[in-house]
Enzyme design. Structure first.
Site, PDB file in Angstrom:
ATOM      1  CB  CYS A  97     -16.741 -15.733 -19.993  1.00  0.00           C
ATOM      2  SG  CYS A  97     -16.617 -15.020 -21.620  1.00  0.00           S
ATOM      3  CG  ASP A  98     -16.892 -14.655 -16.167  1.00  0.00           C
ATOM      4  OD1 ASP A  98     -15.986 -15.478 -16.393  1.00  0.00           O
ATOM      5  OD2 ASP A  98     -16.765 -13.436 -16.364  1.00  0.00           O
ATOM      6  CB  CYS A 143     -18.230 -12.523 -20.960  1.00  0.00           C
ATOM      7  SG  CYS A 143     -18.381 -13.995 -21.977  1.00  0.00           S
TER       8      CYS A 143
END
Length: 335
Positions: A138-139, A135
């Site tokens: 997300c990261d 992701c």
């Protein structure tokens, strides 16, 4: 044990839209939203620009929060737990949760979505969360001024690679063929980005590092030779698999691995079990198509319960919700 009218498994756009419709029909749905992945894949996205009604865009988590709020407003009950067992053979369906609790219902809507596909090598699982990610939104923030790679050649891979250039100093795209599957607009965007470099005809044979990713071993898909590439992170974007593990040997599946449904309906191979969203859709996988699929499931469910004589009254005709004809009914149904 109290037998509910419907349990909805999943809390993405399909699950929550089904919940909105079922709740407005006074079916008091229970939504099992997962303890870890509540809200579905949109929880992992930033700005959503293609969901109708939001011309300025909306953050993925905000959109899901609004869907949940709307479902709860009409009487849906949301439970943050995970389904670990499903008994659907009889007229009453039984859902067993990770907490040990169980619930029974006359019908189930299965809207579990899909999960990121994995490469399937040892270093990937060992270093997941330590430089291996599925992701970008997300990261990506954690890889400022780092050198990273995206594995894949489709639209999602191009989208992730382009997004990651906001943070990384360099983004390699590793693809096993010499041409991309991605749409032309996504390809062009990636090709024009100075931070992105393509590595063709290569697959990741191993991911290196003890406590964090330090690089990968690349295998040439043409001549079989291998080489190492130093990296700080690996983002895997090779597609998604429908989350069907709960219904293997219980529901008929398609050759794509999705849950089989009857034509454009949500009816599965087991009476009283309906399916919606990405778990039945290997092709489009959009939030808006998932939401539409959730609508279909809820309307099919109403007709099923009416036939059982348990809905209290005949289910409304699809085009006559709230007593309004045609398009006016559709507008009222989603208002």
């Amino acid at each position: 044990m109290h037998v509910r009218q419907v349990i909805i498994i999943g809390s993405g756009p399909a699950g929550y839209t089904a919940a909105i419709y079922a709740a407005r029909a006074n079916l008091n749905p229970l939504v099992v939203a997962s303890s870890v992945e509540a809200g579905g894949e949109l929880m992992n996205t930033t700005e959503v620009e293609n969901f109708p009604g939001f011309p300025e865009g909306i953050m993925g988590p905000d959109l899901m929060a609004k869907m949940q709020e709307q479902a709860e407003k009409f009487g849906a009950e949301v439970l943050y737990d995970d389904v670990v067992g499903l008994e659907i053979d009889g007229s009453v369906k039984k859902v067993t949760l990770g907490s040990g609790a169980s619930h029974e219902a006359d019908a189930v809507i299965f809207a579990t979505g899909s999960a990121p596909r994995k490469i399937g090598i040892e270093g990937e699982s060992r270093l997941s969360g330590r430089g291996v990610s599925y992701c970008a939104t997300c990261d990506g923030f954690f890889f400022r001024e780092r050198v990273i790679a995206v594995v894949g050649g489709g639209d999602s891979a191009m989208e992730e690679a382009t997004f990651l250039t906001k943070f990384a100093s360099k983004v390699y795209v590793i693809h096993r063929r010499d041409e991309l599957r991605a749409s032309k607009i996504m390809q062009d965007r990636a090709f024009k980005n100075d931070k992105i470099e393509f590595i063709w005809n290569a697959e990741v044979a191993d991911i290196l590092g003890d406590d964090a990713v330090t690089g990968v071993v690349l295998k040439d898909t043409v001549d079989g030779s291998t080489r190492e590439l130093a990296l700080d992170g690996v983002f895997v974007a090779i597609g998604y698999d429908p989350r069907t593990h709960l219904v293997h040997q219980k529901l008929e599946l398609t050759s794509d691995g999705t849950v089989w449904v009857d034509g454009r309906s949500s009816r599965t191979s087991v009476p009283g079990v309906f399916a919606a969203g990405d778990v039945i859709d290997p092709t489009y996988r959009q939030a808006v198509t998932a939401a539409g699929s959730g609508t279909v499931a809820a309307l099919d469910l109403e007709h099923y319960l009416a036939a059982l004589g348990e809905a209290g009254a005949p289910a409304p005709d699809v085009a006559e919700i709230d007593g309004l004809p045609g398009a006016e009914a559709d507008a009222a149904a989603v208002a």
